[in-house]
Design an enzyme around this catalytic site. Structure first.
Site, short mmCIF file in Angstrom:
data_model
loop_
_atom_site.label_atom_id
_atom_site.label_comp_id
_atom_site.label_asym_id
_atom_site.label_seq_id
_atom_site.Cartn_x
_atom_site.Cartn_y
_atom_site.Cartn_z
CG HIS A 81 -0.08 32.77 54.09
ND1 HIS A 81 1.13 33.60 54.72
CD2 HIS A 81 -0.01 33.20 52.78
CE1 HIS A 81 1.61 34.25 53.96
NE2 HIS A 81 1.13 34.04 52.69
CD GLU A 99 -3.22 32.42 49.55
OE1 GLU A 99 -2.91 33.14 48.35
OE2 GLU A 99 -2.33 32.02 50.24
#
Length: 422
Positions: free
Chosen positions: A209, A212
């Site tokens: 990730h 974000e």
């Protein structure tokens, strides 16, 4: 003698061909007129595709919408907080039951390969144990990869580092991370370095990730590209989301994209979720946070759409339908030319299979006998209608069938290319 023949289907590249299946492999892609088979699917005029692939999902949280409450602000941070509350009260049996329901739903939609992140910021590793169980239970019809994901930060959470390593020791497939959620940019960069080293030492893939956020100064993708190059992880690394790139300075991006391309990093935007969660602090103009899809594709970067969430603390909708994901993606990325729309279809099939490293994927002789017959005549029509999955074949076995019908549009409103088959 074949166990199954799919007759007369239109392949994504426009060719019309029969497909012969023996056991769990594709044995022939050619005219099989006169050949014998134990079973036959008449796919005349229908699109026959390799299965849909979702490289970014959170199966430990799926179908939990409303538990223990609803995300009132709709923000990423409230969703993370809400998930923290749910982790304290959920049971392993509940996680397994929800995940199995989702997998059955996914299979009915032709989604036969899923990479799911699983939270490792729980000393019980309850979700890890649950999804390892689910992975075993669904292996005959869904290829599932699990990502060890320290949701609350590899360094920020006091036991996340230890628990992430434990999860990998238990058999989790991929190393994950969330550098932008660490306390400082420096900690985020350090987490990328250590997690990539951990993957390199174990011979594993990385799925991070990354950035974000709407903050254009969140630039951990640059560190991820550097570590990928340094450790020789080319092709084995994915950067998920990359939403900060939406807000970055164009000059900096002109430097960044070649670095991503050189490192052969796969990119996974999640359009349904990115456009819902990003820009929540904006008035107008209001950002939607989708990363630079067309620019990356133009540089040869492998980009594929991800689903991310279905009915969970972050997203209140979803249907396990990767055509829905691609349909939203093509709108937000403004990929509306015929070639671009066909690319969007590839982004939920072949592009995502490449990200997951699926070696025996596709509609060629020797590949795994998994495919989908859609009530459409080509990929663009499939996207426009989010076409019904008439037949889903997993490892040579028909696992789902849907009667040909008019669910997408009323028959009188449907175009001739569809209406001719009714």
């Amino acid at each position: 003698m074949f166990d199954l023949i799919v007759k007369g289907g239109v392949l994504p590249d426009g060719r019309v061909s029969d497909i012969g299946i023996k056991a769990d492999k594709i044995a022939a892609v050619e005219d099989l007129s006169g050949a014998d088979a134990g079973d036959v699917i008449d796919a005349s005029g229908d699109l026959v595709s390799p299965p849909f692939v979702d490289p970014h999902f959170h199966m430990d949280a799926t179908l939990s919408y409303g538990l223990p409450r609803i995300n009132a602000s709709g923000t990423l941070l409230e969703g993370i907080g809400l998930w923290g509350e749910l982790k304290q009260v959920m049971t392993q049996d509940e996680v397994v039951a929800r995940a199995l329901r989702y997998c059955d739903w996914a299979a009915s939609m032709g989604l036969l390969a899923i990479r799911s992140h699983v939270d490792t910021c729980d000393d019980r590793l309850l979700g890890v144990e649950a999804l390892l169980d689910v992975r075993e239970q669904v292996k005959d019809y869904i290829d599932m990869q699990l990502v060890a994901f320290p949701q609350d930060g590899f360094y920020r959470d006091p036991t996340a580092r230890e628990n992430t390593i434990r999860a990998l020791d238990m058999g989790v497939d991929v190393v994950g991370g969330i550098p932008h959620f660490e306390r400082t940019m420096a900690d985020g960069a350090a987490s990328v370095k250590e997690l990539c080293e951990l993957a390199a030492a174990r011979g594993l893939q990385v799925d991070m990730h990354c950035d974000e956020t709407d903050d254009p100064m969140s630039r951990h993708i640059e560190t991820l590209a550097f570590e990928t190059q340094r450790l020789g992880l080319h092709g084995r690394v994915a950067g998920s989301h990359l939403t900060s790139m939406h807000s970055m300075d164009n000059y900096y991006v002109s430097k960044l994209l070649p670095l991503i391309a050189e490192a052969e990093i796969n990119v996974i935007p999640n359009p349904l979720i990115n456009i819902v969660l990003q820009g929540r602090h904006d008035s107008f103009p209001k950002r939607r946070g989708l990363t630079r899809i067309k620019e990356m594709l133009a540089m040869g970067i492998n980009v594929g759409w991800g689903q991310d969430c279905v009915l969970d603390p972050w997203y209140s909708l979803g249907t396990a339908d990767m055509l829905d994901v691609a349909f939203m993606g093509l709108h937000v990325a403004q990929m509306t030319s015929p070639d671009e729309m066909r690319t969007c279809f590839d982004m939920v099939t072949t592009h995502n299979a490449r990200t997951m490293g699926l070696k025996d994927y596709g509609l060629q002789v020797g590949a795994k006998a998994s495919l989908v017959v859609l009530d459409a005549s080509n990929p663009i029509e499939a996207l426009r209608l989010r076409a019904a999955r008439l037949h889903v074949v997993a490892n040579g076995r028909i696992v789902s069938q849907t009667p040909r019908g008019d669910a997408a549009l009323d028959l009188k409103d449907r175009p001739e290319t569809v209406r001719r088959r009714h």
